[in-house]
Each structure stands twice: as C-alpha cells, then as structure tokens.
Design a protein around this motif. Sequence first.
Motif, PDB file in Angstrom:
ATOM      1  N   ASP A 243      52.498  37.088  32.002  1.00 27.07           N
ATOM      2  CA  ASP A 243      52.820  38.431  31.534  1.00 27.07           C
ATOM      3  C   ASP A 243      51.518  39.211  31.368  1.00 27.07           C
ATOM      4  OD1 ASP A 243      53.132  40.568  29.470  1.00 27.07           O
ATOM      5  OD2 ASP A 243      55.204  39.873  29.467  1.00 27.07           O
ATOM      6  N   GLN A 244      51.347  40.255  32.181  1.00 22.95           N
ATOM      7  CA  GLN A 244      50.074  40.968  32.220  1.00 22.95           C
ATOM      8  C   GLN A 244      49.771  41.705  30.916  1.00 22.95           C
ATOM      9  OE1 GLN A 244      48.048  40.760  35.517  1.00 22.95           O
ATOM     10  NE2 GLN A 244      49.323  39.020  34.940  1.00 22.95           N
ATOM     11  N   ASP A 245      50.770  42.304  30.303  1.00 18.45           N
ATOM     12  CA  ASP A 245      50.552  42.996  29.034  1.00 18.45           C
ATOM     13  C   ASP A 245      50.170  42.011  27.931  1.00 18.45           C
ATOM     14  OD1 ASP A 245      51.088  45.462  30.157  1.00 18.45           O
ATOM     15  OD2 ASP A 245      53.221  45.406  29.623  1.00 18.45           O
ATOM     16  N   ALA A 246      50.819  40.856  27.936  1.00 16.09           N
ATOM     17  CA  ALA A 246      50.512  39.841  26.927  1.00 16.09           C
ATOM     18  C   ALA A 246      49.094  39.306  27.114  1.00 16.09           C
ATOM     19  CB  ALA A 246      51.527  38.704  27.003  1.00 16.09           C
ATOM     20  N   LEU A 247      48.688  39.138  28.373  1.00 10.92           N
ATOM     21  CA  LEU A 247      47.331  38.668  28.644  1.00 10.92           C
ATOM     22  C   LEU A 247      46.300  39.694  28.188  1.00 10.92           C
ATOM     23  CD1 LEU A 247      45.293  36.706  29.814  1.00 10.92           C
ATOM     24  CD2 LEU A 247      45.713  37.714  32.077  1.00 10.92           C
ATOM     25  N   PHE A 264      46.862  40.329  40.748  1.00 11.68           N
ATOM     26  CA  PHE A 264      47.232  41.434  39.873  1.00 11.68           C
ATOM     27  C   PHE A 264      48.633  41.927  40.182  1.00 11.68           C
ATOM     28  CE2 PHE A 264      42.719  41.231  40.646  1.00 11.68           C
ATOM     29  CZ  PHE A 264      42.202  41.212  39.361  1.00 11.68           C
ATOM     30  N   ASP A 265      49.219  42.647  39.210  1.00 13.44           N
ATOM     31  CA  ASP A 265      50.569  43.149  39.406  1.00 13.44           C
ATOM     32  C   ASP A 265      50.623  44.244  40.463  1.00 13.44           C
ATOM     33  OD1 ASP A 265      49.159  44.932  37.857  1.00 13.44           O
ATOM     34  OD2 ASP A 265      50.709  45.204  36.332  1.00 13.44           O
ATOM     35  N   ILE A 266      49.508  44.970  40.635  1.00 10.21           N
ATOM     36  CA  ILE A 266      49.401  45.988  41.681  1.00 10.21           C
ATOM     37  C   ILE A 266      48.132  45.689  42.471  1.00 10.21           C
ATOM     38  CG2 ILE A 266      49.210  48.451  42.185  1.00 10.21           C
ATOM     39  CD1 ILE A 266      50.346  49.006  39.410  1.00 10.21           C
ATOM     40  N   MET A 275      43.179  46.375  33.637  1.00 12.56           N
ATOM     41  CA  MET A 275      42.521  45.127  34.016  1.00 12.56           C
ATOM     42  C   MET A 275      41.068  45.350  34.435  1.00 12.56           C
ATOM     43  SD  MET A 275      44.043  42.135  33.846  1.00 12.56           S
ATOM     44  CE  MET A 275      45.645  41.375  33.612  1.00 12.56           C
ATOM     45  N   ARG A 276      40.758  46.565  34.844  1.00 15.92           N
ATOM     46  CA  ARG A 276      39.391  46.841  35.280  1.00 15.92           C
ATOM     47  C   ARG A 276      38.410  46.896  34.110  1.00 15.92           C
ATOM     48  NH1 ARG A 276      38.255  48.533  40.516  1.00 15.92           N
ATOM     49  NH2 ARG A 276      40.043  48.950  41.862  1.00 15.92           N
ATOM     50  N   THR A 277      38.891  47.140  32.918  1.00 18.25           N
ATOM     51  CA  THR A 277      37.999  47.308  31.769  1.00 18.25           C
ATOM     52  C   THR A 277      38.309  46.352  30.629  1.00 18.25           C
ATOM     53  OG1 THR A 277      39.450  49.082  30.964  1.00 18.25           O
ATOM     54  CG2 THR A 277      37.544  49.745  32.283  1.00 18.25           C
ATOM     55  N   ALA A 278      39.191  45.399  30.838  1.00 12.85           N
ATOM     56  CA  ALA A 278      39.564  44.470  29.766  1.00 12.85           C
ATOM     57  C   ALA A 278      38.369  43.610  29.350  1.00 12.85           C
ATOM     58  CB  ALA A 278      40.710  43.579  30.218  1.00 12.85           C
ATOM     59  N   ARG A 280      36.392  40.231  27.968  1.00 14.51           N
ATOM     60  CA  ARG A 280      36.543  38.772  28.147  1.00 14.51           C
ATOM     61  C   ARG A 280      37.236  38.422  29.462  1.00 14.51           C
ATOM     62  NH1 ARG A 280      37.861  40.206  23.040  1.00 14.51           N
ATOM     63  NH2 ARG A 280      36.426  39.495  21.410  1.00 14.51           N
ATOM     64  N   LEU A 281      37.202  39.326  30.435  1.00 14.75           N
ATOM     65  CA  LEU A 281      37.889  39.093  31.713  1.00 14.75           C
ATOM     66  C   LEU A 281      36.887  39.041  32.862  1.00 14.75           C
ATOM     67  CD1 LEU A 281      40.592  38.878  33.296  1.00 14.75           C
ATOM     68  CD2 LEU A 281      40.481  41.354  33.576  1.00 14.75           C
ATOM     69  N   LEU A 282      36.930  37.952  33.608  1.00 15.81           N
ATOM     70  CA  LEU A 282      36.189  37.830  34.864  1.00 15.81           C
ATOM     71  C   LEU A 282      37.215  37.994  35.977  1.00 15.81           C
ATOM     72  CD1 LEU A 282      33.732  37.203  36.590  1.00 15.81           C
ATOM     73  CD2 LEU A 282      34.128  34.760  36.155  1.00 15.81           C
ATOM     74  N   ALA A 283      37.131  39.100  36.702  1.00 20.25           N
ATOM     75  CA  ALA A 283      38.168  39.439  37.678  1.00 20.25           C
ATOM     76  C   ALA A 283      37.568  39.600  39.071  1.00 20.25           C
ATOM     77  CB  ALA A 283      38.877  40.727  37.259  1.00 20.25           C
ATOM     78  N   THR A 284      38.307  39.131  40.079  1.00 21.72           N
ATOM     79  CA  THR A 284      37.921  39.296  41.483  1.00 21.72           C
ATOM     80  C   THR A 284      39.101  39.883  42.247  1.00 21.72           C
ATOM     81  OG1 THR A 284      38.495  36.951  41.802  1.00 21.72           O
ATOM     82  CG2 THR A 284      36.160  37.488  41.556  1.00 21.72           C
ATOM     83  N   PRO A 285      38.844  40.660  43.313  1.00 21.48           N
ATOM     84  CA  PRO A 285      39.913  41.394  44.013  1.00 21.48           C
ATOM     85  C   PRO A 285      40.684  40.554  45.030  1.00 21.48           C
ATOM     86  CG  PRO A 285      37.804  41.960  44.963  1.00 21.48           C
ATOM     87  CD  PRO A 285      37.503  41.044  43.813  1.00 21.48           C
ATOM     88  N   HIS A 286      41.406  39.553  44.547  1.00 28.15           N
ATOM     89  CA  HIS A 286      42.228  38.667  45.371  1.00 28.15           C
ATOM     90  C   HIS A 286      41.425  38.089  46.540  1.00 28.15           C
ATOM     91  CE1 HIS A 286      46.711  37.762  46.358  1.00 28.15           C
ATOM     92  NE2 HIS A 286      45.930  36.716  46.566  1.00 28.15           N
TER      93      HIS A 286
END
Length: 319
Positions: A243-247, A264-266, A275-278, A280-286
Amino acid sequence: MRLRCVVLDDYQQVAAEAADWAPVRDRVEVVSLAEHLDSEDALGRALFDADIVVTLRERVAFSGSLIARLPRLKLIVASGMRNSVIDYAAAEAHGVTVCGTASSSTPPVELTWALLLGLARGLVEESNGLRAGGPWQRTVGADLHGRRLGLLGLGKIGSRVARIGLAFGMEVSAWSQNLTRERADEVGVRLAPSTEDLLATSDFVSVHLALGDRTRGLLGAAELALLQPTAYLVNTSRAAIVDQDALLAALREGRIAGAGVDVFDIEPLPAGHPMRTAPRLLATPHLGYVTRDNYATYYGQAVEAIQAFCEGAPVRRLP
C-alpha cells in the motif's frame, strides 16, 4: 510495402544498438519512441499506422479498446514470457499475434542487493555529503552479518536473493502462501509461519511475489506496523503489493528505518509525486531488468519474433 514497427518506451534510445535489426530491415521500418505515452488516445494516434509494436514488460496496457483502434496492427512483441496488461482475447479477435522473449532474473536480483546495501550503509546520503563538502561521516551503517533477511516469495528471484543473503552471513526466512518446508529447506532458509512473523522478526524485508488477487495490497498499514523501527523494506517486484500511502506514512513518521523501491503505482513517476521527495527512501526508476545483456535478449528476440512472423511461423507465442 514495408511494415511499420514501433518500439515503445525506448527511454535511453538504445533499441537500435542493443540488437542487430538487419534481418528485418528490408521488410520492416523501425521507429523508436523515447517518450512514454500515458493515455489511450495518445497511443491510438502514435500506433494508428503500426503493423508491429514492441513493448517493454508491462509499461503499456493493450486493452481491447486500444487494440480495436489500431487497424493495421498484426503483431505485438512483449519482453518476457508473462504479461498481465495485454487483452489476449481481444488480440485474437482482431487477428493480432502476441509473442514474448526470454528475460533473465539476474538483473533484478542484483538491483535488490544494490538497494539493500545502499540503504544499510547510507550510500546516497554519504556520497552526496562528501561531494557537497559536508561533514565527514554522517551515518552509522546497519550490519548484515548475523541479521535476519525476510523474503516474501522464494521463487526464481527470491531464492537467488536468499543465497546471497546466506553468503553475507545473514539468517534468511521466507514466506508465501504456497511455500513449502521442502522448498525452504532446499534453499537453506527458515520457513516463516506467517507474514506477520516474518515482518515482526526481520531486519530487512524484500518482496519477490507475483502480483495477483492474493498479493495485491498484501502489505498495508497494519502489516507495515509490524516492522521494527530499525527495519528496512525493499520492493523490486510490483508496487501494488505494498500500500503506497501506508508506506509513505511509515517513512514520513520514521516508523521504519527506510525503504528501497524500484516500482511505483504510476510509471513514469510524475514530477510532483510524493515518492520523489519521501524521506528515508532510496528509489530507482524501475531499473530491475534494465541491463545491457537483458536488453540484448529483449530486442534480439524481438527481431527473431518479427522475422518468424513475417515468414509465417511465429515463435514464443503468448499467453
């Protein structure tokens, strides 16, 4: 008259270089699109005169209504041998052949560990701080040796992630609805009795499940609340499993140490998406499957599929 082939979502403009298209050049004009088309109207316009479409993974949904808008379409080549966003019945009804390609599980395994290690050792924060001339050492890394890695899913990818965890000296546990003790013993991991047990007792949790009715929303607010405040969550599988909102809430409120996310959901992620500014998140574009060898397979076998189709003998038909 040459057939027109459109390659979708060629973000890096590498499709032409990743494979040898010479075998079909005399019969097929190949056009590659770098920009993602996010509406059926845009896809309908761009693909109206396409005879062949090459699509990566499940980035573009080929619904019955879209297929009906493409009068010349005769062949869809999708990377991988499973695609849940193509309406196969509509394709068959409109005389459209759908073919797949091989896909290696190695790249997503490697990216999973890149995210996990990046989180554990604060690599992005430390690198950015060093380059900006900030304080020398900002973080205290999380140890892997002796800690527990919890895996949701122990299939082709999950089992390889498990073996790497064992090589790091981690204790590894796993759970899925169909996982048996025999399979867990074969890989050398502990069979968790439940999702709740796995989440509550793991220092790192990594998701490796297929998306379906039983796994959609599997990790909601209640499940994420079971994670320890020092725990990390990694998801390189499908966004809808978590659940993206819960995360986002768990990250913002500091209820978990961090998350590594590649899905990501989109997609692509809009510029203003939270998600771009959250924190504690390390994010990569799929990027899970985006490697030179995998692209060589995808596009090389797409060429094979086009050539075989033109010769009246389609290969690797889906579903």
